[in-house]
Design a protein around this motif. Structure first.
Motif, PDB file in Angstrom:
ATOM      1  N   PRO A 150       0.812  -1.222   0.000  1.00  0.00           N
ATOM      2  CA  PRO A 150       0.000   0.000   0.000  1.00  0.00           C
ATOM      3  C   PRO A 150       0.847   1.275   0.000  1.00  0.00           C
ATOM      4  O   PRO A 150       0.462   2.272  -0.624  1.00  0.00           O
TER       5      PRO A 150
ATOM      6  N   HIS B 123     -10.295   4.009  -3.863  1.00  0.00           N
ATOM      7  CA  HIS B 123      -8.888   4.348  -3.679  1.00  0.00           C
ATOM      8  C   HIS B 123      -8.068   3.083  -3.455  1.00  0.00           C
ATOM      9  O   HIS B 123      -8.165   2.429  -2.402  1.00  0.00           O
TER      10      HIS B 123
ATOM     11  N   SER C  71      -5.392   2.501  -0.232  1.00  0.00           N
ATOM     12  CA  SER C  71      -6.005   2.277   1.090  1.00  0.00           C
ATOM     13  C   SER C  71      -6.879   1.025   1.089  1.00  0.00           C
ATOM     14  O   SER C  71      -7.023   0.360   2.124  1.00  0.00           O
TER      15      SER C  71
ATOM     16  N   GLN D 144      -4.570  -1.818   1.837  1.00  0.00           N
ATOM     17  CA  GLN D 144      -4.199  -1.818   3.254  1.00  0.00           C
ATOM     18  C   GLN D 144      -5.358  -2.307   4.133  1.00  0.00           C
ATOM     19  O   GLN D 144      -5.159  -3.113   5.051  1.00  0.00           O
ATOM     20  N   SER D 145      -6.591  -1.870   3.836  1.00  0.00           N
ATOM     21  CA  SER D 145      -7.747  -2.308   4.637  1.00  0.00           C
ATOM     22  C   SER D 145      -7.988  -3.803   4.476  1.00  0.00           C
ATOM     23  O   SER D 145      -8.323  -4.495   5.438  1.00  0.00           O
TER      24      SER D 145
ATOM     25  N   PRO E  76      -1.825   4.776   8.345  1.00  0.00           N
ATOM     26  CA  PRO E  76      -2.853   4.633   7.310  1.00  0.00           C
ATOM     27  C   PRO E  76      -2.442   5.376   6.031  1.00  0.00           C
ATOM     28  O   PRO E  76      -1.947   6.499   6.114  1.00  0.00           O
ATOM     29  N   VAL E  77      -2.594   4.723   4.863  1.00  0.00           N
ATOM     30  CA  VAL E  77      -2.305   5.435   3.604  1.00  0.00           C
ATOM     31  C   VAL E  77      -3.554   6.208   3.199  1.00  0.00           C
ATOM     32  O   VAL E  77      -4.679   5.743   3.420  1.00  0.00           O
ATOM     33  N   ARG E  78      -3.348   7.402   2.637  1.00  0.00           N
ATOM     34  CA  ARG E  78      -4.488   8.261   2.273  1.00  0.00           C
ATOM     35  C   ARG E  78      -4.344   8.715   0.834  1.00  0.00           C
ATOM     36  O   ARG E  78      -3.221   8.778   0.317  1.00  0.00           O
TER      37      ARG E  78
END
Ligand code: NAD
Length: 361
Positions: free
Chosen positions: A262, A287, A290, A293-294, A350-352
């Motif tokens: 991610p 996206h 993210s 990652q989730s 967290p990636v945004r």
């Protein structure tokens, strides 16, 4: 106007539940009279089952494969294969076993049949990474590509949950980087999008039913497609960085891919908006970085490099190594950029979504 290079690969694939039952017929087709069966120590029992299917043709069974294909293990294996004058090796297992099989078969010019049991994809690439004196080098050559691959979905049902998740995300990474590779074609783009769709829906289905053979089928099929992406086009920052972290810091291969993906996607996002949109569409999300990652978090997979044994003090050297050799990547790879990426990945920030676009380099 179109412009691309396509290298056709001569390889036979047999895919399906129970595919290993055809191993004898496949070796007949390859004119193999004697074979050495390779595996890791943990998969010696499965390798024994396969050796049983080969009868007298299995002249030795060597459960000696370990990660990163150390040359010392290859040399010991070569001695046994030469001693038996075997005309093939059969590799049963993940990328570690396939790597050993490739190293032996390519040196001796003998046949290689692979029975993959993870989603690493090495079985369909002409690439071999080997370690000697603590250094990992990679080479690519048509004679490294195995001759035949038997994908038997049943064999993947024994994969521990943690390896299932990390190995499948390792496969997703091949397809992600194929979508922004400089040598990508329409064909590899389609392969990559289908791979991501199959892998992600397989993981989501397995989350609700861990015994689902259909979900395992989607994962293994996706792994085959993703492996073909890996074999067809050049990989970027994500693979180079994971290679550095595995080779120089001894971090585990698939778990490292799972944590870094991610962050590498978020790094490349501003320079590869079209690829990110295609990945997002394949995952049915807005996206892509993210969502990856989730997904990993929901599946209980690793999200922080610190948990894999990487420390703050390692960031500087890792960033130096990652920029030591130039390679194609949609966004310019800078030391400061890589260090920042590693800082974020250390604790799994967290990636945004990133706003705006930047030019590649
Ligand atoms: P691995 O082969 O090391 O397997 C991980 C562990 O899972 C091992 O202990 C193995 O015995 C066990 N295992 C495998 N399948 C199992 C099953 N079905 N049931 C129970 N246990 C099982 O890990 P990997 O991620 O598949 O491969 C990593 C290696 O492959 C690395 O060295 C990497 O560099 C290499 N690789 C190479 C390429 C390439 O194209 N050259 C591509 C991907 C990976």
């Amino acid at each position: 106007m179109r412009s691309f290079v396509h290298q056709a690969q001569a390889q036979r694939i047999v895919f399906g539940v129970g595919a290993i039952a055809s191993i004898g017929a496949e070796l007949d087709r390859m004119n193999v009279g004697s074979a050495v069966v390779l595996s890791t120590r943990g998969q010696a029992q499965l390798a024994g089952r396969l050796a049983g299917l080969l009868g007298d043709r299995a002249v030795a069974q060597l459960p000696v494969a370990v990660p990163h294909t150390p040359v010392e293990v290859t040399e010991r294996t070569l001695a046994v294969v030469r001693g038996h004058q075997a005309d093939a090796v059969v590799s049963v297992g993940g990328g570690s076993t396939t790597g050993l099989g490739k190293a032996v078969a390519s040196r001796l010019g003998i046949k290689h049949l692979v029975v993959p049991t993870t989603y690493a994809g090495s079985e369909v690439t002409p690439v071999l990474g080997e370690t000697s004196g603590g250094e990992k080098t990679t080479r690519s050559s048509p004679d490294i590509l195995p001759d035949t691959v038997l994908y038997d979905v049943q064999l993947t049902t024994t994969l521990p949950w943690s390896v299932t998740v990390t190995s499948a995300v390792n496969a997703v990474a091949h397809a992600v980087e194929a979508l922004y590779a400089t040598d990508a074609s329409e064909q590899t783009d389609e392969l990559a999008v289908e791979a991501i769709g199959s892998l992600v829906s397989g993981l989501r289905a397995l989350r609700s039913d861990r015994d689902s053979i259909d979900a395992r089928d989607q994962l293994l099929f996706g792994a085959w497609l993703a492996g073909r992406c890996l074999g067809a086009v050049g990989m970027g920052l994500h693979h180079k960085l994971c290679h550095t972290l595995g080779g120089a810091f001894d971090l585990p291969h698939a778990a490292t891919h799972t944590v870094v993906l991610p962050f590498a996607m978020a790094y490349n996002e501003p320079a590869a908006p079209a690829a990110m949109s295609r990945i997002a569409a394949a995952m049915d999300t807005d996206h892509a970085p993210s969502a990856v990652q989730s997904l990993v978090r929901d599946l209980g997979g690793p999200t922080a490099l610190r948990d894999l044994g990487f420390a703050d003090a390692d960031i500087g050297r890792a960033a130096d190594l990652a920029v030591a050799h130039a390679y194609p990547n949609p966004r310019a790879v800078t030391r400061a950029g890589v260090a920042e990426l590693l800082h974020r990945a250390l604790d799994g920030d967290p990636v945004r979504p990133t706003s705006g676009t930047v030019n590649g380099g």
